[in-house]
Scaffold this active site. Structure first.
Site, PDB file in Angstrom:
ATOM      1  CD  GLU A  31      43.271  41.409  44.986  1.00 20.11           C
ATOM      2  OE1 GLU A  31      42.345  40.660  44.643  1.00 20.11           O
ATOM      3  OE2 GLU A  31      43.937  42.072  44.180  1.00 20.11           O
TER       4      GLU A  31
ATOM      5  CD  GLU B   9      48.196  33.909  44.061  1.00 18.59           C
ATOM      6  OE1 GLU B   9      47.132  34.533  44.135  1.00 18.59           O
ATOM      7  OE2 GLU B   9      48.272  32.671  44.216  1.00 18.59           O
TER       8      GLU B   9
ATOM      9  CG  ASP C  39      41.477  29.526  47.231  1.00 18.76           C
ATOM     10  OD1 ASP C  39      41.171  30.243  46.260  1.00 18.76           O
ATOM     11  OD2 ASP C  39      42.589  28.998  47.354  1.00 18.76           O
TER      12      ASP C  39
ATOM     13  CE  LYS D  19      36.725  17.339  51.923  1.00 21.32           C
ATOM     14  NZ  LYS D  19      37.998  17.035  51.252  1.00 21.32           N
TER      15      LYS D  19
ATOM     16  CG  ASP E 129      31.027  33.281  42.474  1.00 19.58           C
ATOM     17  OD1 ASP E 129      31.986  33.032  43.247  1.00 19.58           O
ATOM     18  OD2 ASP E 129      30.684  32.500  41.567  1.00 19.58           O
TER      19      ASP E 129
ATOM     20  CB  THR F  32      38.586  40.681  40.653  1.00 21.44           C
ATOM     21  OG1 THR F  32      37.631  39.611  40.629  1.00 21.44           O
ATOM     22  CG2 THR F  32      38.318  41.577  41.849  1.00 21.44           C
ATOM     23  CD  GLU F  33      42.904  38.549  36.098  1.00 24.94           C
ATOM     24  OE1 GLU F  33      43.259  38.149  37.216  1.00 24.94           O
ATOM     25  OE2 GLU F  33      43.691  39.077  35.295  1.00 24.94           O
ATOM     26  CE1 TYR F  34      40.167  33.366  39.440  1.00 27.36           C
ATOM     27  CE2 TYR F  34      38.642  32.243  40.901  1.00 27.36           C
ATOM     28  CZ  TYR F  34      39.825  32.257  40.188  1.00 27.36           C
ATOM     29  OH  TYR F  34      40.644  31.161  40.223  1.00 27.36           O
TER      30      TYR F  34
HETATM   31  N1  SAH Z   1      41.572  37.936  43.501  1.00 26.34           N
HETATM   32  C1  SAH Z   1      41.617  37.353  42.167  1.00 26.34           C
HETATM   33  C2  SAH Z   1      41.918  35.842  42.223  1.00 26.34           C
HETATM   34  C3  SAH Z   1      40.891  35.024  42.960  1.00 26.34           C
HETATM   35  S1  SAH Z   1      41.349  33.302  43.091  1.00 26.34           S
HETATM   36  C4  SAH Z   1      40.327  37.630  41.438  1.00 26.34           C
HETATM   37  O1  SAH Z   1      39.335  38.003  42.080  1.00 26.34           O
HETATM   38  O2  SAH Z   1      40.285  37.492  40.218  1.00 26.34           O
HETATM   39  C5  SAH Z   1      42.036  33.272  44.729  1.00 26.34           C
HETATM   40  C6  SAH Z   1      43.541  33.506  44.713  1.00 26.34           C
HETATM   41  O3  SAH Z   1      43.997  33.595  46.044  1.00 26.34           O
HETATM   42  C7  SAH Z   1      44.339  32.362  44.078  1.00 26.34           C
HETATM   43  O4  SAH Z   1      45.236  32.898  43.135  1.00 26.34           O
HETATM   44  C8  SAH Z   1      45.041  31.702  45.253  1.00 26.34           C
HETATM   45  O5  SAH Z   1      46.282  31.135  44.889  1.00 26.34           O
HETATM   46  C9  SAH Z   1      45.185  32.856  46.216  1.00 26.34           C
HETATM   47  N2  SAH Z   1      45.213  32.447  47.620  1.00 26.34           N
HETATM   48  C10 SAH Z   1      44.266  31.688  48.227  1.00 26.34           C
HETATM   49  N3  SAH Z   1      44.565  31.487  49.516  1.00 26.34           N
HETATM   50  C11 SAH Z   1      45.718  32.159  49.745  1.00 26.34           C
HETATM   51  C12 SAH Z   1      46.534  32.306  50.894  1.00 26.34           C
HETATM   52  N4  SAH Z   1      46.217  31.740  52.050  1.00 26.34           N
HETATM   53  N5  SAH Z   1      47.662  33.042  50.783  1.00 26.34           N
HETATM   54  C13 SAH Z   1      47.996  33.616  49.590  1.00 26.34           C
HETATM   55  N6  SAH Z   1      47.258  33.495  48.472  1.00 26.34           N
HETATM   56  C14 SAH Z   1      46.133  32.768  48.542  1.00 26.34           C
END
Ligand code: SAH
Length: 212
Positions: free
Chosen positions: A43, A68, A117, A121, A153, A192-194
């Site tokens: 993941e 992460e 994320d 932009k 979402d 997931t948490e989100y």
């Molecule tokens: N997957 C989890 C968290 C979602 S938030 C859930 O669904 O609950 C997105 C997470 O991805 C954040 O913790 C952020 O720090 C991480 N993240 C975003 N871009 C990343 C990257 N390029 N490399 C590693 N981690 C990344």
């Protein structure tokens, strides 16, 4: 997900038996870390690791690696592992852009992207984890039958991702714009948490599965 910087989190990660330091050293040899030849699912952007841990518990014959970039976030996952250790999980603190430095061709069975994320932009489009640039990286590490599973979402990010699957020359196996009301795709879904947070606010959850 970005938490306030937590003093000592980098040190805790450096000392943790669940975190792999210098992951480049294991390129092509991740099976050694787990001591078996079970498939490896990863993941990217695992946050606090709840999805990964629930999967690992349900599927002890699969190995899971969580990636992460922020140590303060990863620290939360480590704390959970101290309370309820799982032998088929490891974590790596890294920026996903260099993922091809740590996995060999065909070494990964499945890639999960959950609530990545959005980078709204246009000029940041290539940083999105579902951009064609990232699909090219996934192509380089996924086994032939492997797939990418993406949940969000964010409708704009989802529409972008559908376009990128095609632009990357991948196949869209399945998709839904309302996962929790799609009986077939929701079967066995691990939140997931989100996902829990956004769906409890009434947001539909989008999901796609793509392969080559
Ligand atoms: N997957 C989890 C968290 C979602 S938030 C859930 O669904 O609950 C997105 C997470 O991805 C954040 O913790 C952020 O720090 C991480 N993240 C975003 N871009 C990343 C990257 N390029 N490399 C590693 N981690 C990344």
């Amino acid at each position: 997900m970005r938490l306030r910087n937590i003093p000592g989190s980098r040190e805790a990660i450096a000392e943790s038996r669940w975190c792999v330091q210098e992951p480049e050293q294991f390129k092509g040899n991740w099976n050694q870390i787990f001591g078996n030849r079970n498939p490896i699912h990863i993941e990217i952007g695992m946050g606090k690791g709840r999805f990964l841990m629930a999967n690992a518990q349900e599927h002890p014959q699969t190995n899971y690696i969580g990636i992460e970039k922020y140590s303060s976030v990863l620290l939360r996952a480590l704390q959970k592992m101290e309370d309820a250790p799982l032998e088929n999980i490891r974590f790596i603190r890294m920026e996903a852009e260099s993922i091809t430095d740590i996995f060999e061709e065909g070494e990964v069975g499945k890639i999960y992207l959950n609530f990545s994320d959005p980078w709204p932009k246009d000029r940041h489009a290539k940083r999105r984890l579902t951009s064609r640039q990232f699909f090219a990286r996934y192509h380089a590490i996924l086994q032939k039958e492997g797939c990418v599973e993406f949940k969000t979402d964010n409708e704009k990010l989802f529409d972008f991702s559908l376009e990128e699957v095609e632009a990357a020359g991948w196949t869209l196996d399945k998709h839904t714009r309302d996962l929790h009301h799609d009986q077939a795709m929701a079967q066995g879904n691990i939140m997931t948490e989100y996902e829990e947070r956004f769906s409890s606010m009434g947001n539909p959850i989008y999901k796609l599965i793509a392969s080559r």
